[in-house]
Structures are given as structure tokens and as C-alpha cells.
Write an enzyme that holds these catalytic residues in place. Structure first.
Site, PDB file in Angstrom:
ATOM      1  N   ASP A 141      -2.558   0.791  41.019  1.00  0.00           N
ATOM      2  CA  ASP A 141      -1.787   1.794  40.277  1.00  0.00           C
ATOM      3  C   ASP A 141      -1.020   1.142  39.135  1.00  0.00           C
ATOM      4  O   ASP A 141       0.168   1.396  38.928  1.00  0.00           O
ATOM      5  CB  ASP A 141      -0.821   2.506  41.245  1.00  0.00           C
ATOM      6  CG  ASP A 141      -0.131   3.694  40.611  1.00  0.00           C
ATOM      7  OD1 ASP A 141       0.974   4.064  41.084  1.00  0.00           O
ATOM      8  OD2 ASP A 141      -0.677   4.252  39.629  1.00  0.00           O
ATOM      9  N   LYS A 144      -4.273   0.727  33.396  1.00  0.00           N
ATOM     10  CA  LYS A 144      -5.619   1.244  33.685  1.00  0.00           C
ATOM     11  C   LYS A 144      -6.716   0.301  33.203  1.00  0.00           C
ATOM     12  O   LYS A 144      -7.778   0.227  33.815  1.00  0.00           O
ATOM     13  CB  LYS A 144      -5.811   2.625  33.065  1.00  0.00           C
ATOM     14  CG  LYS A 144      -4.657   3.587  33.328  1.00  0.00           C
ATOM     15  CD  LYS A 144      -4.369   3.718  34.813  1.00  0.00           C
ATOM     16  CE  LYS A 144      -2.906   4.067  35.065  1.00  0.00           C
ATOM     17  NZ  LYS A 144      -2.464   3.591  36.392  1.00  0.00           N
ATOM     18  N   ASP A 169      -5.208   5.105  41.646  1.00  0.00           N
ATOM     19  CA  ASP A 169      -4.537   6.262  41.059  1.00  0.00           C
ATOM     20  C   ASP A 169      -5.025   6.456  39.618  1.00  0.00           C
ATOM     21  O   ASP A 169      -5.549   5.526  39.000  1.00  0.00           O
ATOM     22  CB  ASP A 169      -3.009   6.036  41.053  1.00  0.00           C
ATOM     23  CG  ASP A 169      -2.260   7.308  40.630  1.00  0.00           C
ATOM     24  OD1 ASP A 169      -1.158   7.180  40.097  1.00  0.00           O
ATOM     25  OD2 ASP A 169      -2.807   8.428  40.826  1.00  0.00           O
ATOM     26  N   ASN A 170      -4.856   7.666  39.092  1.00  0.00           N
ATOM     27  CA  ASN A 170      -5.072   7.963  37.668  1.00  0.00           C
ATOM     28  C   ASN A 170      -6.487   7.776  37.158  1.00  0.00           C
ATOM     29  O   ASN A 170      -6.685   7.379  35.993  1.00  0.00           O
ATOM     30  CB  ASN A 170      -4.135   7.096  36.798  1.00  0.00           C
ATOM     31  CG  ASN A 170      -2.706   7.167  37.229  1.00  0.00           C
ATOM     32  OD1 ASN A 170      -2.135   6.141  37.638  1.00  0.00           O
ATOM     33  ND2 ASN A 170      -2.102   8.342  37.175  1.00  0.00           N
ATOM     34  N   GLU A 199       1.042  13.455  38.464  1.00  0.00           N
ATOM     35  CA  GLU A 199       2.298  13.579  39.218  1.00  0.00           C
ATOM     36  C   GLU A 199       3.304  14.461  38.480  1.00  0.00           C
ATOM     37  O   GLU A 199       3.472  14.377  37.273  1.00  0.00           O
ATOM     38  CB  GLU A 199       2.926  12.198  39.481  1.00  0.00           C
ATOM     39  CG  GLU A 199       3.147  11.337  38.264  1.00  0.00           C
ATOM     40  CD  GLU A 199       2.025  10.370  38.050  1.00  0.00           C
ATOM     41  OE1 GLU A 199       0.896  10.657  38.468  1.00  0.00           O
ATOM     42  OE2 GLU A 199       2.257   9.317  37.461  1.00  0.00           O
TER      43      GLU A 199
END
Ligand SMILES: Oc1cc(-c2ccc(F)cc2)cc2cccnc12
Ligand SMILES: [Mg+2]
Length: 215
Positions: A141, A144, A169-170, A199
Site C-alpha cells: 500500500d 504505486k 491496495d489501489n 477510501e
């Protein structure tokens, strides 16, 4: 990102949460981020997806890359079994300072160890430093553009084993296309996508990607 958010959330937690009550600290952070200002915690909605995969894995050694204010480390710490531990890598010393305060306030300082530094600097010596051979659960997380590089590093350093669960995540927003392409096309990973929302947002799509390592 707003560099002043971490001190504000720390102040808010210290003033509004119950010391030693990890579930309350998590709730107070979520309420603040829904009502006052958004932050880049995994949040409550995607956090529930993380919780479920975490419980299924029931890991002993947990690695997180990207601690930020410690929110996801707290979510996982409250689900840890006896003698299990979370090691979380954080490159920003400001974030690490705040995370340490929040994790200690919640009473989880014995379960969560923050490793300060860049992931590619910390990973090569993490096994000997932390007395861990392989990790059973990894939560990615952070930046990226580093997801794919760091997963390859985990493989090359032998830090993941047959059956290790990797949650990212993401994968939609901000997005990590090279990571997704890598894990989904690799015969060594069994992938599942969990569509969700960014989120603390109602209308922006995001997703978590679970990859089980099967070398
Ligand atoms: O969950 C995340 C969200 C964002 C994010 C970026 C731009 C936005 F407009 C909103 C949110 C950044 C992250 C950076 C690192 C780890 N997680 C992040
Ligand atoms: Mg994130």
C-alpha cells in the site's frame, strides 16, 4: 498530499479515542476521515476486505509496505493470533513518527514494528533483522510505481513462500497497471480482484487485488 494531515489525525486520536482500545482508535480515524478530511488510509470499506483475507490467512509473520499513519497496521494487529507480529515499512520519518504514536496509543506497540526506510533498502536485510524467514501475509500500500519492483524483490529474496497471501491496495485508483499485468499473467500467482471504492469516497472506483504465491 497534505503533509499536515498526520499531526492533525494524531491530535484528534489523542483527544477523542480511548487509550488502549484499538477498535475505538480505528473507528475514530474513520469517522474523522468521513466527516472532516479525507486521508490515504485503506479505510473502513476496503479495510473490511483486508480483514477477511487476513483472517483467512491467519498469518504469523505479516509484512506491510506503506504504513502511513498506522491505520491498516492497527486493523491487522487487532486480528493477529498469539505470538504473531506485523512488520511495516515506512519511508517518511514524519509518517513513521505519527504511526508510532498512534500504534502505541492503541496499545499495539508490541505487535507492530515500524521499519523506517525505503522498501528497496529495508527488504534485503529484513529477514535477519526481524528474525523472520518468510512472510505469510503481505499488504502492499505504498507508491504505486513500486508495487511490481517490490513484489519481484520479495520473490528474489525468498521472503514469500508457497501459499503466502499478497494483498494490494489501489489497483484501480491511483492504479498500478504494471503490477496487475505482472501478477495476473504470472503462473506463480493465483489472483482475485475485489472491486470497491476509494477510501472515504462514495463515487470513485477502486479495488484490492489478492495474489496467492504458488511457485
Ligand atoms: O489509498 C491511497 C490513495 C491515494 C490517493 C491518491 C490521490 C487521490 F486523489 C486520492 C487518494 C494515494 C495513496 C498512496 C499510497 C497508498 N495508498 C494510497
Ligand atoms: Mg492505499
Amino acid at each position: 498530499h497534505d503533509e499536515e494531515f498526520p499531526p492533525r489525525i494524531l491530535d484528534h486520536v489523542m483527544k477523542n479515542a480511548i487509550k488502549g482500545d484499538v477498535t475505538n482508535v480505528i473507528d475514530v480515524i474513520d469517522k474523522y476521515c468521513w466527516s472532516v478530511e479525507i486521508a490515504m488510509n485503506v479505510g473502513d470499506v476496503k479495510g473490511a476486505i483486508l480483514d477477511k483475507s487476513f483472517l483467512e490467512a491467519s498469518p504469523k509473520n505479516v509484512l506491510e509496505i506503506g504504513c502511513y499513519c498506522g491505520y491498516s497496521a492497527l486493523r491487522m494487529s487487532r486480528l493477529l493470533k498469539e505470538d504473531a507480529k506485523i512488520f511495516t515499512i515506512e519511508a517518511s520519518s514524519q509518517y513513521a513518527d505519527v504511526a508510532q504514536e498512534i500504534i502505541s496509543f492503541a496499545g499495539m506497540e508490541k505487535k507492530v514494528q515500524i521499519l523506517r526506510g525505503l522498501s528497496d533498502e529495508v527488504l534485503p536485510t529484513i529477514a535477519e533483522k526481524c528474525g523472520v524467514r518468510t512472510f505469510d501475509f503481505v499488504f502492499i500500500d505504498h507508491a504505486k510505481e513500486l508495487y511490481k519492483r517490490d513484489l519481484i524483490m520479495l520473490e528474489n529474496l525468498g521472503l514469500i513462500r508457497q501459499g503466502t497471501t499478497i494483498m494490494a491496495d489501489n489497483v484501480i485508483f491511483p492504479g498500478c497497471p504494471d503490477y496487475l499485468e505482472y501478477v495476473r499473467n504470472s503462473p506463480k500467482f493465483e489472483c482475485t480482484n475485489y472491486p470497491s471504492k476509494l477510501e472515504y469516497c462514495e463515487n470513485r472506483e477502486d479495488a484490492m487485488e489478492k495474489s496467492i504465491y504458488l511457485p
